[in-house]
Motif scaffolding. Structure first.
Motif, PDB file in Angstrom:
ATOM      1  N   PHE A  47       0.709  -1.360  -0.044  1.00 17.43           N
ATOM      2  CA  PHE A  47       0.144  -0.019  -0.025  1.00 17.43           C
ATOM      3  C   PHE A  47       1.045   1.196   0.035  1.00 17.43           C
ATOM      4  CE2 PHE A  47      -3.340  -2.733   2.102  1.00 17.43           C
ATOM      5  CZ  PHE A  47      -4.159  -2.880   0.833  1.00 17.43           C
ATOM      6  N   CYS A  48       2.203   1.378   0.390  1.00 22.56           N
ATOM      7  CA  CYS A  48       3.075   2.150   0.429  1.00 22.56           C
ATOM      8  C   CYS A  48       3.876   2.389  -0.975  1.00 22.56           C
ATOM      9  CB  CYS A  48       3.854   2.140   1.698  1.00 22.56           C
ATOM     10  SG  CYS A  48       3.329   2.644   3.317  1.00 22.56           S
ATOM     11  N   GLN A  49       3.571   1.468  -1.930  1.00 25.51           N
ATOM     12  CA  GLN A  49       4.198   1.393  -3.313  1.00 25.51           C
ATOM     13  C   GLN A  49       5.647   0.939  -3.121  1.00 25.51           C
ATOM     14  OE1 GLN A  49       2.624   5.504  -4.662  1.00 25.51           O
ATOM     15  NE2 GLN A  49       2.601   4.078  -6.672  1.00 25.51           N
ATOM     16  N   GLY A  50       6.000   0.181  -2.035  1.00 21.68           N
ATOM     17  CA  GLY A  50       7.232  -0.070  -1.765  1.00 21.68           C
ATOM     18  C   GLY A  50       7.443  -1.895  -2.102  1.00 21.68           C
ATOM     19  N   HIS A  51       8.800  -2.174  -1.820  1.00 22.20           N
ATOM     20  CA  HIS A  51       8.848  -3.613  -1.863  1.00 22.20           C
ATOM     21  C   HIS A  51       9.571  -3.974  -0.749  1.00 22.20           C
ATOM     22  CE1 HIS A  51       8.966  -2.600  -6.375  1.00 22.20           C
ATOM     23  NE2 HIS A  51       9.886  -1.571  -5.921  1.00 22.20           N
ATOM     24  N   ALA A  52       9.372  -5.392  -0.258  1.00 23.85           N
ATOM     25  CA  ALA A  52       9.908  -6.146   1.031  1.00 23.85           C
ATOM     26  C   ALA A  52      10.825  -7.094   0.782  1.00 23.85           C
ATOM     27  CB  ALA A  52       8.803  -6.386   1.685  1.00 23.85           C
ATOM     28  N   SER A 112       5.141  -8.123 -14.374  1.00 19.50           N
ATOM     29  CA  SER A 112       3.917  -8.752 -13.647  1.00 19.50           C
ATOM     30  C   SER A 112       3.686  -7.628 -12.340  1.00 19.50           C
ATOM     31  CB  SER A 112       4.369  -9.965 -13.138  1.00 19.50           C
ATOM     32  OG  SER A 112       3.370 -10.871 -12.509  1.00 19.50           O
ATOM     33  N   ASN A 113       2.384  -7.887 -11.853  1.00 15.72           N
ATOM     34  CA  ASN A 113       2.165  -7.211 -10.601  1.00 15.72           C
ATOM     35  C   ASN A 113       2.927  -7.368  -9.481  1.00 15.72           C
ATOM     36  OD1 ASN A 113      -0.809  -7.285 -11.858  1.00 15.72           O
ATOM     37  ND2 ASN A 113      -0.139  -5.284 -11.880  1.00 15.72           N
ATOM     38  N   ILE A 114       3.048  -8.723  -9.042  1.00 17.85           N
ATOM     39  CA  ILE A 114       4.069  -9.285  -7.983  1.00 17.85           C
ATOM     40  C   ILE A 114       4.971 -10.087  -8.479  1.00 17.85           C
ATOM     41  CG2 ILE A 114       4.027 -10.604  -5.856  1.00 17.85           C
ATOM     42  CD1 ILE A 114       1.258  -9.627  -5.223  1.00 17.85           C
ATOM     43  N   VAL A 115       6.148  -9.789  -8.132  1.00 13.86           N
ATOM     44  CA  VAL A 115       7.415 -10.510  -8.667  1.00 13.86           C
ATOM     45  C   VAL A 115       8.007 -11.103  -7.401  1.00 13.86           C
ATOM     46  CG1 VAL A 115       9.592 -10.594  -9.787  1.00 13.86           C
ATOM     47  CG2 VAL A 115       7.663  -9.189 -10.747  1.00 13.86           C
ATOM     48  N   LEU A 116       7.974 -12.177  -7.281  1.00 14.85           N
ATOM     49  CA  LEU A 116       8.862 -12.917  -6.186  1.00 14.85           C
ATOM     50  C   LEU A 116      10.320 -13.394  -6.411  1.00 14.85           C
ATOM     51  CD1 LEU A 116       9.078 -14.695  -3.349  1.00 14.85           C
ATOM     52  CD2 LEU A 116       8.063 -16.396  -4.459  1.00 14.85           C
ATOM     53  N   LEU A 149       6.572  -1.086 -16.460  1.00 16.06           N
ATOM     54  CA  LEU A 149       5.895  -2.077 -15.639  1.00 16.06           C
ATOM     55  C   LEU A 149       4.619  -1.777 -15.464  1.00 16.06           C
ATOM     56  CD1 LEU A 149       9.102  -2.780 -13.618  1.00 16.06           C
ATOM     57  CD2 LEU A 149       8.356  -3.945 -15.782  1.00 16.06           C
ATOM     58  N   PRO A 150       3.786  -3.069 -15.355  1.00 11.55           N
ATOM     59  CA  PRO A 150       2.185  -2.856 -15.041  1.00 11.55           C
ATOM     60  C   PRO A 150       2.066  -2.363 -13.560  1.00 11.55           C
ATOM     61  CG  PRO A 150       2.946  -5.079 -14.654  1.00 11.55           C
ATOM     62  CD  PRO A 150       4.256  -4.310 -15.401  1.00 11.55           C
ATOM     63  N   ALA A 151       1.207  -1.628 -13.271  1.00 15.05           N
ATOM     64  CA  ALA A 151       0.684  -0.831 -12.069  1.00 15.05           C
ATOM     65  C   ALA A 151      -0.630  -1.782 -11.523  1.00 15.05           C
ATOM     66  CB  ALA A 151       0.464   0.596 -12.129  1.00 15.05           C
ATOM     67  N   PRO A 152      -0.509  -1.853 -10.300  1.00 13.82           N
ATOM     68  CA  PRO A 152       0.611  -1.794  -9.265  1.00 13.82           C
ATOM     69  C   PRO A 152       1.732  -2.970  -9.373  1.00 13.82           C
ATOM     70  CG  PRO A 152      -1.172  -3.004  -8.289  1.00 13.82           C
ATOM     71  CD  PRO A 152      -1.590  -2.710  -9.586  1.00 13.82           C
ATOM     72  N   PHE A 153       2.778  -2.549  -8.778  1.00 15.66           N
ATOM     73  CA  PHE A 153       4.036  -3.422  -9.118  1.00 15.66           C
ATOM     74  C   PHE A 153       4.934  -3.562  -7.921  1.00 15.66           C
ATOM     75  CE2 PHE A 153       8.935  -3.340  -9.882  1.00 15.66           C
ATOM     76  CZ  PHE A 153       8.507  -4.852 -10.561  1.00 15.66           C
ATOM     77  N   PHE A 154       5.114  -4.617  -7.555  1.00 13.11           N
ATOM     78  CA  PHE A 154       5.812  -5.012  -6.246  1.00 13.11           C
ATOM     79  C   PHE A 154       6.798  -5.893  -6.228  1.00 13.11           C
ATOM     80  CE2 PHE A 154       1.292  -4.468  -5.333  1.00 13.11           C
ATOM     81  CZ  PHE A 154       1.228  -3.227  -4.587  1.00 13.11           C
ATOM     82  N   VAL A 155       7.920  -5.889  -5.731  1.00 13.86           N
ATOM     83  CA  VAL A 155       8.819  -7.047  -5.575  1.00 13.86           C
ATOM     84  C   VAL A 155       9.129  -7.490  -4.405  1.00 13.86           C
ATOM     85  CG1 VAL A 155      11.301  -7.504  -5.922  1.00 13.86           C
ATOM     86  CG2 VAL A 155      10.383  -6.121  -7.749  1.00 13.86           C
ATOM     87  N   LEU A 156       8.894  -8.577  -4.172  1.00 12.35           N
ATOM     88  CA  LEU A 156       8.942  -9.402  -2.809  1.00 12.35           C
ATOM     89  C   LEU A 156      10.078 -10.283  -2.755  1.00 12.35           C
ATOM     90  CD1 LEU A 156       5.178  -9.696  -1.894  1.00 12.35           C
ATOM     91  CD2 LEU A 156       6.709  -8.006  -1.187  1.00 12.35           C
ATOM     92  N   ALA A 157      11.188  -9.833  -2.053  1.00 10.63           N
ATOM     93  CA  ALA A 157      12.415 -10.790  -2.223  1.00 10.63           C
ATOM     94  C   ALA A 157      12.728 -11.590  -0.836  1.00 10.63           C
ATOM     95  CB  ALA A 157      13.583 -10.003  -2.370  1.00 10.63           C
TER      96      ALA A 157
END
Length: 324
Positions: A47-52, A112-116, A149-157
């Protein structure tokens, strides 16, 4: 084509976000047992447009958690298993020649919206930096062509904190791109009993869709609009300033045990995450307690201990809790 979600007022939007969060927790809880704080932090990052960045030993359902979140949010999900031979083109995509001998760009899994990014520290810095550039710019450039890149976009590593042989630890400058460094601990006895029951039966629990991509974008815009008192902003900035040894706000504890402190991005993320945390708690504006609640995962990977701290067994968590 995606349409925007409109609310009559910011208060209505805040109430809708709180209600959606309660539903998200309920649906995710059908698949993921325990890990409530981890779920909240991952959703806050989104929700903060960040990555974790998630760290934990194998078997703690890091991958399952991210897959479940993508399903309840109706988002496109891609997983990339990072290995030493992974190339930037394996993530971003590459130009190929078609049957008409024309070059065309084939998009990689980053679109992609969510990239693991599974075990991100197992790939060389060249490939790591390709991913982290996309995280920062939310776009990629291939052969002088710019692709959003598509929106929303998140990277979760994810990272495995045990096996360090054959890994390429992320430098501090690259770690700074992640809003949170989330550590997953072992489940409690009761939670582990429930996990074993759920995963060894003939039926598999499924989580239903709760929010759409359009609603997520609307909630991201709402977080930025949340009012915040000056004293809360000043508290966040002073808290970050206390981590910088040799400066005006540094404490005696900081000067004794820290080599480097957090940069201005930590202050920005503290304020943004505090706003989101307030909304997820049903409040319309954050207070100092919201800043304190998100401080540890934000600052954990931005503060560097000195040799004295390592020799005396002082951890980063000890330092941050002392400052709080």
């Amino acid at each position: 084509m995606r349409t925007t979600v409109e609310f009559q007022s910011d208060k209505e939007a805040a109430d809708a976000m709180y209600a959606s969060y309660q539903k998200l927790k309920e649906e995710i809880g059908k698949v993921i047992v325990g890990q409530d704080e981890t779920v909240k932090l991952v959703l806050t990052a989104m929700f903060c447009q960040g990555h974790a960045l998630l760290e934990g030993v194998p078997g703690l359902a890091k991958t399952l958690l991210i897959q479940t979140i993508s399903s309840v949010m109706d988002l496109e999900f891609n997983r990339v298993q990072f290995t030493p031979d992974l190339m930037p083109s394996d993530i971003l995509g590459a130009e190929t020649m078609d049957k008409d001998r024309q070059f065309k760009f084939v998009k990689g899994p980053i679109f992609s919206n969510i990239v693991l990014a599974d075990e991100i520290n197992r790939t060389p810095p060249k490939t790591q930096s390709a991913l982290l550039e996309a995280m920062q710019e939310r776009s990629v450039t291939i052969a002088n062509q710019h692709f959003a890149l598509p929106a929303p976009f998140f990277v979760l590593a994810t990272q495995n904190p045990i096996e360090q042989e054959g890994t390429y630890p992320l430098p501090e400058a690259q770690l700074d791109r992640f809003i949170f460094n989330i550590t997953l601990d072992y489940p409690s006895y009761e939670d582990e009993v429930n996990i074993v029951k759920n995963t060894t039966s003939s039926t598999k629990p499924k989580a239903g869709q709760v929010v759409t991509a359009e609603e997520i974008i609307a909630f991201q815009e709402l977080v930025r609009k949340v009012p915040i008192a000056d004293n809360v902003v000043e508290y966040a900035v002073k808290l970050v300033g206390k981590t910088r040894p040799g400066t005006a706000h540094a404490t005696e504890f900081t000067n004794r045990y820290l080599e480097w402190g957090a940069g201005p991005r930590a202050s920005q993320f503290l304020v943004m995450a505090a706003k989101c945390n307030a909304l997820l708690n049903g409040k319309y504006s954050p207070d100092i307690e919201d800043v304190q609640e998100v401080a540890l995962p934000i600052m954990r990977h931005r503060v560097v201990r000195n040799f004295k701290a390592e020799a005396e067994g002082i951890t980063i968590q000890d330092v941050i809790r002392e400052l709080l």
